[in-house]
Motif scaffolding. Structure first.
Motif, mmCIF file in Angstrom:
data_model
loop_
_atom_site.group_PDB
_atom_site.id
_atom_site.type_symbol
_atom_site.label_atom_id
_atom_site.label_comp_id
_atom_site.label_asym_id
_atom_site.label_seq_id
_atom_site.Cartn_x
_atom_site.Cartn_y
_atom_site.Cartn_z
ATOM 1 N N GLY A 188 0.820 -1.203 0.000
ATOM 2 C CA GLY A 188 0.000 0.000 0.000
ATOM 3 C C GLY A 188 0.854 1.252 0.000
ATOM 4 N N GLY A 189 1.944 1.224 0.773
ATOM 5 C CA GLY A 189 2.852 2.356 0.810
ATOM 6 C C GLY A 189 3.492 2.630 -0.533
ATOM 7 N N LEU A 190 3.871 1.577 -1.236
ATOM 8 C CA LEU A 190 4.441 1.747 -2.572
ATOM 9 C C LEU A 190 3.409 2.357 -3.521
ATOM 10 C CD1 LEU A 190 6.404 -1.621 -2.907
ATOM 11 C CD2 LEU A 190 7.387 0.670 -2.630
ATOM 12 N N ALA A 191 2.148 1.912 -3.390
ATOM 13 C CA ALA A 191 1.089 2.471 -4.233
ATOM 14 C C ALA A 191 0.866 3.953 -3.914
ATOM 15 C CB ALA A 191 -0.210 1.683 -4.035
ATOM 16 N N ARG A 201 -10.003 -8.681 6.044
ATOM 17 C CA ARG A 201 -10.335 -7.346 6.520
ATOM 18 C C ARG A 201 -9.073 -6.609 6.982
ATOM 19 N NH1 ARG A 201 -14.472 -5.645 11.481
ATOM 20 N NH2 ARG A 201 -14.599 -3.418 10.915
ATOM 21 N N ARG A 202 -8.231 -7.340 7.681
ATOM 22 C CA ARG A 202 -6.978 -6.735 8.144
ATOM 23 C C ARG A 202 -6.115 -6.310 6.961
ATOM 24 N NH1 ARG A 202 -4.040 -3.176 10.144
ATOM 25 N NH2 ARG A 202 -1.874 -3.706 10.403
ATOM 26 N N PHE A 203 -6.006 -7.159 5.947
ATOM 27 C CA PHE A 203 -5.170 -6.832 4.793
ATOM 28 C C PHE A 203 -5.733 -5.632 4.027
ATOM 29 C CE2 PHE A 203 -3.405 -11.422 4.343
ATOM 30 C CZ PHE A 203 -2.553 -11.175 5.402
ATOM 31 N N PHE A 204 -7.058 -5.565 3.898
ATOM 32 C CA PHE A 204 -7.667 -4.430 3.192
ATOM 33 C C PHE A 204 -7.287 -3.125 3.879
ATOM 34 C CE2 PHE A 204 -11.126 -1.318 3.029
ATOM 35 C CZ PHE A 204 -11.192 -1.085 1.666
ATOM 36 N N TRP A 205 -7.460 -3.063 5.186
ATOM 37 C CA TRP A 205 -7.178 -1.823 5.892
ATOM 38 C C TRP A 205 -5.687 -1.553 6.014
ATOM 39 C CZ3 TRP A 205 -10.388 1.866 6.009
ATOM 40 C CH2 TRP A 205 -11.760 1.623 6.036
ATOM 41 N N ALA A 206 -4.874 -2.599 6.031
ATOM 42 C CA ALA A 206 -3.423 -2.389 6.025
ATOM 43 C C ALA A 206 -2.998 -1.736 4.713
ATOM 44 C CB ALA A 206 -2.692 -3.715 6.225
ATOM 45 N N GLY A 263 -4.252 1.865 4.826
ATOM 46 C CA GLY A 263 -3.398 2.610 5.743
ATOM 47 C C GLY A 263 -2.042 2.912 5.142
ATOM 48 N N GLY A 264 -1.489 1.960 4.399
ATOM 49 C CA GLY A 264 -0.200 2.172 3.752
ATOM 50 C C GLY A 264 -0.257 3.281 2.711
ATOM 51 N N ILE A 265 -1.344 3.324 1.951
ATOM 52 C CA ILE A 265 -1.510 4.396 0.958
ATOM 53 C C ILE A 265 -1.542 5.756 1.644
ATOM 54 C CG2 ILE A 265 -3.105 5.413 -0.712
ATOM 55 C CD1 ILE A 265 -3.967 2.584 -1.476
ATOM 56 N N LEU A 266 -2.376 5.880 2.680
ATOM 57 C CA LEU A 266 -2.490 7.150 3.392
ATOM 58 C C LEU A 266 -1.159 7.553 4.016
ATOM 59 C CD1 LEU A 266 -5.907 6.560 5.221
ATOM 60 C CD2 LEU A 266 -5.494 8.099 3.290
ATOM 61 N N LEU A 267 -0.482 6.583 4.635
ATOM 62 C CA LEU A 267 0.767 6.847 5.342
ATOM 63 C C LEU A 267 1.819 7.431 4.411
ATOM 64 C CD1 LEU A 267 2.086 6.152 8.245
ATOM 65 C CD2 LEU A 267 3.198 4.308 6.988
ATOM 66 N N LEU A 268 2.040 6.763 3.274
ATOM 67 C CA LEU A 268 3.135 7.201 2.398
ATOM 68 C C LEU A 268 2.750 8.376 1.526
ATOM 69 C CD1 LEU A 268 6.039 6.223 2.276
ATOM 70 C CD2 LEU A 268 4.520 4.651 3.486
#
Length: 334
Positions: free
Chosen positions: A110-113, A271-276, A279-284
């Motif tokens: 998600g962070g990479l995205a 559910r955990r993976f979806f929100w992780a 969260g990664g997108i928002l974080l980065l």
């Protein structure tokens, strides 16, 4: 090799105090575990004294991030939201992946995205992130005697706050060892013979995403190419620290759902993976808007008393606590 070793030390300090764990970080957002707050307050307080002495002696120089107002505030809001949902920050993702946390791997994706999205829209978004108020800090705003008096009061005050918080949440002293280690690591990194700049982590994400895909604005690549490569190798060292020590301590295991997530949201790994991932997108995306993250902005910038970093820290803290309460407490199972 030096960068890998320094990243390994970074990972060692954080994993020793369990500061990379989802339960510790989200526990902070829910005010159930104050380890993160204690560590950051003491590390910044001690680090600002040591780093300013180092700079005063001519051994290193300032690296103050510019105060780009909308970017710092808007990025801080997104970063705090992402950290509360994901339960990791850019640096701790690598350590937790080394320990077998599958949700950290999804958070990295998600962070990479998020980082790649920012790199793609950078030419359009960049003019909207201002105004750029420059690289300003308390050091440049005060006379020398006033600055040093303020420095001693702030540094000592932050360390005092950390010790006071420990009386409220007395769960061992590993956080203190980690705080001292992070402060010393930042001072060493600032030496030109070692790295010539403080630590950071989030620039590794757009660097890796752009390297793998070939996408993103060339103007942004020129900004992040050198620091991104350095931070990528730094995070590889942090990953190795998580892997090595989890194997030595026989704690390595693949796990998808952290205990604290299960308490509030149930056992569903999907559910955990979806929100992780979210969260990664928002974080980065937030980190790239603001120009830094927990390690590169709040800790390193806080040690330099940078106005941009102090504002970022305040916004992140408020967003982090608010999101933690709304996202986790409101959705509690049972």
């Amino acid at each position: 090799m030096t960068t890998l070793l320094l990243g390994f030390l970074f990972g060692t300090f954080l994993q020793y105090a369990r500061l990379n764990r989802f339960d510790t970080i989200v526990g902070m957002a829910l005010l159930r575990d104050l380890s993160v707050a204690k560590t950051m307050a003491f590390a910044i307080g001690l680090g600002m004294l040591l780093m300013q002495m180092e700079i005063q002696m001519g051994w290193a120089s300032d690296h103050v991030k510019p105060l780009i107002l909308v970017g710092v505030v808007g990025g801080g809001v997104l970063f705090g939201m992402g950290m509360a949902i994901l339960g990791y920050c850019p640096g701790t993702l690598a350590i937790s992946l080394g320990q077998g946390s599958l949700d950290a791997l999804v958070g990295i994706l998600g962070g990479l995205a998020g980082a790649l999205s920012f790199a793609v829209v950078f030419p359009l978004l960049s003019p909207l992130l201002g105004p750029d108020l420059g690289s300003i800090s308390l050091k440049g705003s005060l006379s020398a005697p006033t600055f040093w008096m303020t420095l001693v009061l702030l540094g000592g005050g932050l360390m005092g706050v950390a010790l006071a918080l420990h009386r409220v949440d007395p769960r061992g002293w590993s956080w203190l060892y980690a705080a001292v280690g992070l402060a010393l690591l930042n001072v060493v990194l600032d030496l030109p013979a070692i790295a010539g700049h403080p630590m950071g982590a989030s620039t590794a994400f757009p660097w890796l995403a752009m390297t793998l895909t070939g996408m993103g604005a060339p103007s942004y690549w020129h900004k992040i190419a050198e620091p991104g490569a350095w931070e990528f190798h730094f995070l590889i060292g942090a990953f190795l620290a998580g892997l090595v020590f989890s194997l030595i301590q026989k704690e390595f295991r693949f796990r998808a759902v952290p205990d604290l997530w299960r308490e509030y949201h149930g056992n569903s790994s999907s559910r955990r993976f979806f929100w992780a991932f979210v969260g990664g997108i928002l974080l980065l995306f937030g980190a790239r808007m603001a120009g830094g993250c927990t390690s590169g902005h709040i800790i390193s910038g806080g040690m330099q008393l940078a106005d941009s970093s102090l504002l970022f820290a305040l916004v992140v803290f408020l967003s982090f606590l608010t999101t933690g309460r709304l996202f986790h407490r409101q959705g509690r199972v049972g």
